[in-house]
Motif scaffolding. Structure first.
Motif, PDB file in Angstrom:
ATOM      1  N   TYR A  76     -16.748  -3.315 -43.786  1.00 44.87           N
ATOM      2  CA  TYR A  76     -15.184  -3.247 -43.936  1.00 44.87           C
ATOM      3  C   TYR A  76     -14.851  -4.374 -43.019  1.00 44.87           C
ATOM      4  O   TYR A  76     -14.148  -5.054 -43.064  1.00 44.87           O
ATOM      5  N   ALA A  77     -15.606  -4.171 -41.525  1.00 44.53           N
ATOM      6  CA  ALA A  77     -14.928  -5.198 -40.657  1.00 44.53           C
ATOM      7  C   ALA A  77     -15.413  -6.657 -40.971  1.00 44.53           C
ATOM      8  O   ALA A  77     -14.363  -7.478 -40.946  1.00 44.53           O
ATOM      9  N   THR A 219      -9.110  -7.581 -31.076  1.00 43.47           N
ATOM     10  CA  THR A 219      -8.404  -6.436 -31.368  1.00 43.47           C
ATOM     11  C   THR A 219      -8.538  -5.874 -32.847  1.00 43.47           C
ATOM     12  O   THR A 219      -8.558  -4.567 -33.051  1.00 43.47           O
ATOM     13  N   SER A 220      -8.801  -6.973 -33.882  1.00 42.29           N
ATOM     14  CA  SER A 220      -8.998  -6.389 -35.217  1.00 42.29           C
ATOM     15  C   SER A 220     -10.276  -6.077 -35.301  1.00 42.29           C
ATOM     16  O   SER A 220     -10.347  -4.947 -36.280  1.00 42.29           O
ATOM     17  N   VAL A 221     -11.301  -6.501 -34.614  1.00 43.95           N
ATOM     18  CA  VAL A 221     -12.657  -5.762 -34.631  1.00 43.95           C
ATOM     19  C   VAL A 221     -12.625  -4.273 -34.224  1.00 43.95           C
ATOM     20  O   VAL A 221     -13.007  -3.558 -35.080  1.00 43.95           O
ATOM     21  N   ILE A 222     -11.903  -4.199 -33.163  1.00 40.90           N
ATOM     22  CA  ILE A 222     -11.702  -2.718 -32.414  1.00 40.90           C
ATOM     23  C   ILE A 222     -11.215  -2.054 -33.472  1.00 40.90           C
ATOM     24  O   ILE A 222     -11.459  -0.850 -33.722  1.00 40.90           O
ATOM     25  N   SER A 223      -9.973  -2.370 -34.033  1.00 43.61           N
ATOM     26  CA  SER A 223      -9.162  -1.452 -34.914  1.00 43.61           C
ATOM     27  C   SER A 223      -9.753  -1.187 -36.463  1.00 43.61           C
ATOM     28  O   SER A 223      -9.591  -0.180 -36.707  1.00 43.61           O
ATOM     29  N   SER A 224     -10.545  -2.099 -36.829  1.00 44.04           N
ATOM     30  CA  SER A 224     -11.146  -1.812 -37.994  1.00 44.04           C
ATOM     31  C   SER A 224     -12.194  -0.730 -37.918  1.00 44.04           C
ATOM     32  O   SER A 224     -12.644  -0.013 -38.903  1.00 44.04           O
ATOM     33  N   PHE A 225     -12.789  -0.648 -36.550  1.00 44.10           N
ATOM     34  CA  PHE A 225     -13.648   0.700 -36.518  1.00 44.10           C
ATOM     35  C   PHE A 225     -13.175   1.957 -36.547  1.00 44.10           C
ATOM     36  O   PHE A 225     -13.729   3.022 -36.523  1.00 44.10           O
ATOM     37  N   THR A 278     -17.939  -6.911 -28.871  1.00 44.92           N
ATOM     38  CA  THR A 278     -16.764  -7.696 -27.988  1.00 44.92           C
ATOM     39  C   THR A 278     -17.453  -8.735 -27.155  1.00 44.92           C
ATOM     40  O   THR A 278     -17.080  -9.892 -26.973  1.00 44.92           O
ATOM     41  N   ALA A 279     -18.736  -8.283 -26.528  1.00 43.29           N
ATOM     42  CA  ALA A 279     -19.447  -9.144 -25.723  1.00 43.29           C
ATOM     43  C   ALA A 279     -19.774 -10.339 -26.334  1.00 43.29           C
ATOM     44  O   ALA A 279     -19.677 -11.672 -25.871  1.00 43.29           O
ATOM     45  N   LEU A 280     -20.469 -10.052 -27.768  1.00 44.39           N
ATOM     46  CA  LEU A 280     -20.756 -11.451 -28.308  1.00 44.39           C
ATOM     47  C   LEU A 280     -19.635 -12.155 -28.849  1.00 44.39           C
ATOM     48  O   LEU A 280     -19.914 -13.470 -28.885  1.00 44.39           O
ATOM     49  N   ILE A 281     -18.652 -11.620 -29.049  1.00 45.88           N
ATOM     50  CA  ILE A 281     -17.492 -12.543 -29.511  1.00 45.88           C
ATOM     51  C   ILE A 281     -17.149 -13.573 -28.317  1.00 45.88           C
ATOM     52  O   ILE A 281     -17.030 -14.665 -28.395  1.00 45.88           O
ATOM     53  N   PHE A 282     -17.061 -12.868 -27.077  1.00 39.55           N
ATOM     54  CA  PHE A 282     -16.610 -13.341 -25.864  1.00 39.55           C
ATOM     55  C   PHE A 282     -17.546 -14.388 -25.636  1.00 39.55           C
ATOM     56  O   PHE A 282     -17.180 -15.688 -25.065  1.00 39.55           O
ATOM     57  N   LYS A 283     -18.844 -14.151 -25.703  1.00 38.33           N
ATOM     58  CA  LYS A 283     -20.001 -15.108 -25.295  1.00 38.33           C
ATOM     59  C   LYS A 283     -19.940 -16.555 -26.413  1.00 38.33           C
ATOM     60  O   LYS A 283     -20.016 -17.498 -25.831  1.00 38.33           O
TER      61      LYS A 283
ATOM     62  N   MET B 114      -7.951  -0.935 -22.568  1.00 39.37           N
ATOM     63  CA  MET B 114      -7.506  -1.252 -23.651  1.00 39.37           C
ATOM     64  C   MET B 114      -8.672  -1.207 -24.729  1.00 39.37           C
ATOM     65  O   MET B 114      -8.179  -0.928 -25.965  1.00 39.37           O
ATOM     66  N   MET B 115     -10.092  -1.480 -24.468  1.00 39.61           N
ATOM     67  CA  MET B 115     -11.195  -1.402 -25.247  1.00 39.61           C
ATOM     68  C   MET B 115     -11.732  -0.450 -25.670  1.00 39.61           C
ATOM     69  O   MET B 115     -12.769   0.083 -26.529  1.00 39.61           O
ATOM     70  N   ILE B 116     -11.315   0.822 -24.950  1.00 40.85           N
ATOM     71  CA  ILE B 116     -12.123   2.359 -25.251  1.00 40.85           C
ATOM     72  C   ILE B 116     -11.332   2.678 -26.447  1.00 40.85           C
ATOM     73  O   ILE B 116     -10.142   2.925 -26.633  1.00 40.85           O
ATOM     74  N   PRO B 117     -12.186   3.052 -27.665  1.00 43.43           N
ATOM     75  CA  PRO B 117     -11.706   3.507 -28.849  1.00 43.43           C
ATOM     76  C   PRO B 117     -11.444   4.745 -28.642  1.00 43.43           C
ATOM     77  O   PRO B 117     -11.808   5.779 -27.592  1.00 43.43           O
ATOM     78  N   TRP B 118     -10.438   5.382 -29.103  1.00 45.71           N
ATOM     79  CA  TRP B 118      -9.670   6.659 -28.896  1.00 45.71           C
ATOM     80  C   TRP B 118     -10.461   7.856 -29.339  1.00 45.71           C
ATOM     81  O   TRP B 118     -10.431   8.761 -28.966  1.00 45.71           O
TER      82      TRP B 118
END
Lengths: 306, 273
Positions: A76-77, A219-225, A278-283, B114-118
């Motif tokens: 999905y992500a 933010t969208s990777v986080i929210s899609s999970f 997130t770390a990979l994306i940042f890197k 902000m990164m911690i998933p709920w």
């Protein structure tokens, strides 16, 4: 005098106290508790039993649903994030065009994002219905027999993506305000040099907004999970668990099956996956994100209030 | 920048196509809400109802205690918004206008939360609230908001960082203390930011489903979102009341957004760097 100094030193802490308390009670406390719980068999009804890494080994070796849900969420992500970002960027470009009435369009594009959650899932559940849904009717006008979106395992994930794209407005707005802040003389100068709009987009707009792309990507990777509400109401994880997202799997383990310890372990695995992604994306970002501070010696600094 | 007629036509076509995609579901839903149940699921569908049944809304509203749900939704929305505005502005002011030991570290921690998933905190939070005896009350949905949200604090702090230093210095010479400066000088300056946070919070809380679902059990405690969701599943064929309530529920956020959209658009800029 000493007392006065103390007050002066303590003042800033006084202002940030609400957050510190909230952080301890509602974030770090639960976070530690959750980590601890993940090593227990913790049914809601009886006492917890310590089982070491048992939850984790069970998850990785025995629980096929864990791998299935993880794959679904990753899939999905992988589809949703780039698609949604491309649409958001496209719409943002569209509403920055200097034509009359564009503000009204901007409002229309953002409104679906304002009504997220239950309402969106109800609306889409009704539109995508296989028996009387209007989408399949419209497709039939074009001579296409639409799939039974929500009951066909092959199409259900796609249906969820279609419905979640309805909320693209927020990301569009973030892109929009960033693009708006690009000084217009950059475009005028390049126009004089004969640059085409496509070239301007790839050589001016896109590089300047890379920090925003990074922000939206993360933010969208986080929210899609964390996507739960929409799947819960749209498909309930089905058909044949084809949309049994990881967030829903965790939720059900905790609040349906009352396996609180196991669900905590699920949640921690998700947290670690998000951290790694997130770390990979940042890197990777150092190779493709362009910060204005690095180019201060170049043209006029990017305008706009900060 | 001047634009050729041809590119104008292309842009308007694209804008209109997207607008239709976003608006059509609402328009179609609106007309369907006035139809009979049979007409709503008739195939092929028709856009307009053959007879306008205004009583559909009344019947839908009375099919469940939606008055109570509405009241609960309003209580939660108003109380969390008040909490966010007060606590986030205090914290943002602390971070933006003072130098103190550990400030950078604390701010980094704030950002990283902000990164911690709920999902990770949801389960222990449930246990915590269970321990407090708050389950099946509105408290778990209200109280945390009084301690601020990282994202909103960050948003306000960014805004306050841009205010020149002289603002508080003049007031300090006049003998005002830090709290007076916050209240009399910074709160008025922060107004656009307060409105932005207020609106974002209102919309989020109004639409929230998972929080109420976890913490509330009795129908008398339900919110509108939760009540609306009960239409799914039990009577999957009763579309009309479901659509009527959906329309009622989406009107407030749309109105709030249209009124406050200037602040949302402006507030979004510069908030992320």
């Amino acid at each position: 005098m000493k007392q006065k100094k103390f007050i002066r030193n303590a003042t800033p802490y006084f202002f940030i106290t609400p957050w510190i308390i909230g952080f301890l009670v509602f974030t770090i406390g639960p976070l530690i508790l959750s980590l601890g719980m993940s090593f227990f068999d913790w049914p809601l009804t009886s006492d917890p039993v310590f089982k070491g890494f048992g939850n984790y080994t069970e998850m990785f070796t025995k629980d096929t649903q864990f791998w299935k849900s993880l794959t679904i969420s990753l899939k999905y992500a992988a589809i949703f994030v780039p698609l949604n970002m491309a649409i958001a960027l496209f719409l943002a470009m569209l509403i920055t065009q200097p034509v009359n009435g564009v503000k009204i369009y901007r409002t229309i594009f953002y409104i679906p994002a304002v009504i997220s959650g239950v309402a969106v899932s109800i609306i889409w559940g009704w539109i995508l219905n296989g028996d009387y849904g209007v989408l399949n009717y419209l497709l039939s006008l074009l001579g296409i027999t639409g799939p039974r979106w929500l009951v066909d395992p092959a199409w259900a994930l796609f249906a969820v993506i279609l419905a979640s794209a309805f909320g693209v407005g927020t990301m569009m707005l973030i892109f929009y305000t960033d693009i708006k802040n690009i000084p217009i003389d950059l475009y005028e100068a390049s126009s004089l040099d004969g640059a085409s709009p496509a070239k301007q987009f790839f050589c001016i707009t896109l590089p300047i907004i890379t920090p925003t792309i990074l922000f939206n990507l993360i933010t969208s990777v986080i929210s899609s999970f964390q996507q739960v509400t929409l799947v819960m109401l749209l498909t309930g994880g089905g058909p044949l668990k084809s949309t049994y997202f990881y967030g829903l799997y965790t939720y059900n383990n905790a609040f349906k099956h009352h396996k609180l310890g196991y669900a905590s372990a699920n949640a921690w695995v998700m947290f670690i996956i998000i951290l790694i992604l997130t770390a990979l994306i940042f890197k990777s970002s150092s190779t493709w994100v362009f910060y204005e501070t690095e180019a201060k010696n170049g043209k006029k600094k990017k305008g706009g209030k900060k | 920048m001047k634009m050729s007629m041809k590119s104008k036509v292309i842009i308007y076509t694209l804008l209109t196509a997207v607008a239709v995609y976003f608006l059509a579901p609402f328009i179609y839903m609106f007309f369907t809400a006035f139809k009979t149940e049979a007409e709503a699921i008739a195939y092929p569908p028709r856009l307009f109802p053959s007879k306008w049944l205004f009583e559909n809304f009344k019947n839908a509203w009375q099919s469940q205690p939606f008055g109570t749900y509405l009241k609960n939704s309003i209580i939660i929305t108003v109380m969390t918004t008040a909490g966010q505005i007060i606590s986030c502005s205090l914290v943002a002011y602390g971070f933006a206008r003072f130098e103190f030991k550990g400030k950078n570290l604390l701010f980094m921690i704030l950002l990283s939360t902000m990164m911690i998933p709920w999902d990770v905190t949801m389960i222990p939070q449930y246990m915590e609230f269970n321990l407090f005896g708050w389950i099946n009350t509105l408290k778990p949905l209200i109280v945390p908001a009084w301690f601020g949200s990282a994202y909103y604090i960050f948003l306000m702090r960014q805004f306050l960082m841009g205010v020149p230093k002289d603002f508080e210095e003049a007031a300090r010479i006049d003998g005002a203390n830090a709290f007076q400066i916050y209240w009399k000088i910074f709160m008025p300056i922060l107004k656009p930011s307060l409105i932005l946070v207020g609106v974002l919070n209102m919309i989020t809380v109004w639409n929230d489903y998972l929080g109420p679902l976890i913490f509330l059990h009795d129908r008398s405690k339900y919110t509108l979102a939760l009540g609306l969701a009960t239409f799914k599943g039990i009577h999957s064929t009763r579309i009309i009341p479901m659509l009527c309530i959906t329309i009622i529920m989406i009107i407030p956020p749309i109105i709030i957004f249209i009124i406050a959209q200037k602040y949302i658009v402006e507030g979004t800029s510069g908030s992320i760097k």
